[in-house]
Write a protein that holds these residues in place. Structure first.
Motif, PDB file in Angstrom:
ATOM      1  N   GLY A 250      63.568 -22.402  63.336  1.00 27.47           N
ATOM      2  CA  GLY A 250      64.630 -21.622  63.948  1.00 27.47           C
ATOM      3  C   GLY A 250      64.430 -20.118  63.898  1.00 27.47           C
ATOM      4  N   LEU A 251      63.406 -19.655  63.215  1.00 30.55           N
ATOM      5  CA  LEU A 251      63.220 -18.207  63.057  1.00 30.55           C
ATOM      6  C   LEU A 251      63.182 -17.412  64.358  1.00 30.55           C
ATOM      7  N   PRO A 252      62.421 -17.804  65.350  1.00 30.50           N
ATOM      8  CA  PRO A 252      62.382 -16.975  66.568  1.00 30.50           C
ATOM      9  C   PRO A 252      63.756 -16.772  67.211  1.00 30.50           C
ATOM     10  N   ALA A 253      64.639 -17.731  67.075  1.00 25.86           N
ATOM     11  CA  ALA A 253      65.972 -17.610  67.670  1.00 25.86           C
ATOM     12  C   ALA A 253      66.868 -16.629  66.912  1.00 25.86           C
ATOM     13  N   THR A 254      66.457 -16.229  65.708  1.00 22.06           N
ATOM     14  CA  THR A 254      67.295 -15.317  64.919  1.00 22.06           C
ATOM     15  C   THR A 254      67.020 -13.854  65.226  1.00 22.06           C
TER      16      THR A 254
ATOM     17  N   HIS B 138      53.178 -11.830  65.263  1.00 20.52           N
ATOM     18  CA  HIS B 138      53.095 -11.843  63.801  1.00 20.52           C
ATOM     19  C   HIS B 138      54.087 -12.853  63.222  1.00 20.52           C
ATOM     20  N   LEU B 139      55.330 -12.804  63.696  1.00 23.22           N
ATOM     21  CA  LEU B 139      56.356 -13.728  63.200  1.00 23.22           C
ATOM     22  C   LEU B 139      55.948 -15.177  63.463  1.00 23.22           C
ATOM     23  N   ARG B 140      55.547 -15.470  64.692  1.00 19.65           N
ATOM     24  CA  ARG B 140      55.160 -16.840  65.031  1.00 19.65           C
ATOM     25  C   ARG B 140      53.915 -17.283  64.254  1.00 19.65           C
TER      26      ARG B 140
ATOM     27  N   THR C  68      61.196  -8.778  58.249  1.00 19.66           N
ATOM     28  CA  THR C  68      60.327  -8.801  57.074  1.00 19.66           C
ATOM     29  C   THR C  68      59.420 -10.023  57.165  1.00 19.66           C
ATOM     30  N   ASP C  69      58.469 -10.119  56.266  1.00 19.01           N
ATOM     31  CA  ASP C  69      57.568 -11.259  56.256  1.00 19.01           C
ATOM     32  C   ASP C  69      58.356 -12.548  56.050  1.00 19.01           C
TER      33      ASP C  69
ATOM     34  N   SER D   6      65.535  -6.389  67.088  1.00 21.92           N
ATOM     35  CA  SER D   6      65.559  -6.740  65.662  1.00 21.92           C
ATOM     36  C   SER D   6      64.214  -7.253  65.163  1.00 21.92           C
ATOM     37  N   ILE D   7      63.390  -7.783  66.043  1.00 11.49           N
ATOM     38  CA  ILE D   7      62.081  -8.289  65.623  1.00 11.49           C
ATOM     39  C   ILE D   7      61.218  -7.161  65.059  1.00 11.49           C
TER      40      ILE D   7
END
Length: 65
Positions: free
Chosen positions: A39-43, A4-6, A53-54, A48-49
């Protein structure tokens, strides 16, 4: 959750691709936003994933600065 995040991140990167063309300079905020998206996936980690949030669209990102 990772998919979802990716997926969200990739959609917003595609959406901002139209602004990255040789005849139109990239604004500072747009370059920062694209770096933020990349850089989002590295955070996040596997725990925590699950509570992430969206992903913010560009307007929400600029408003958060």
């Amino acid at each position: 959750a990772w998919r979802h995040l990716r997926g969200q991140r990739d959609k917003f990167l595609r959406d901002t691709d139209e602004f990255v063309v040789p005849d139109r300079p990239v604004t500072t905020n747009m370059a920062e936003y694209r770096a933020h998206l990349r850089g989002l996936p590295a955070t996040y980690d596997d725990t925590s994933i699950l509570t992430q949030t969206d992903v913010m669209d560009f307007d929400a990102y600029v408003a958060s600065l």
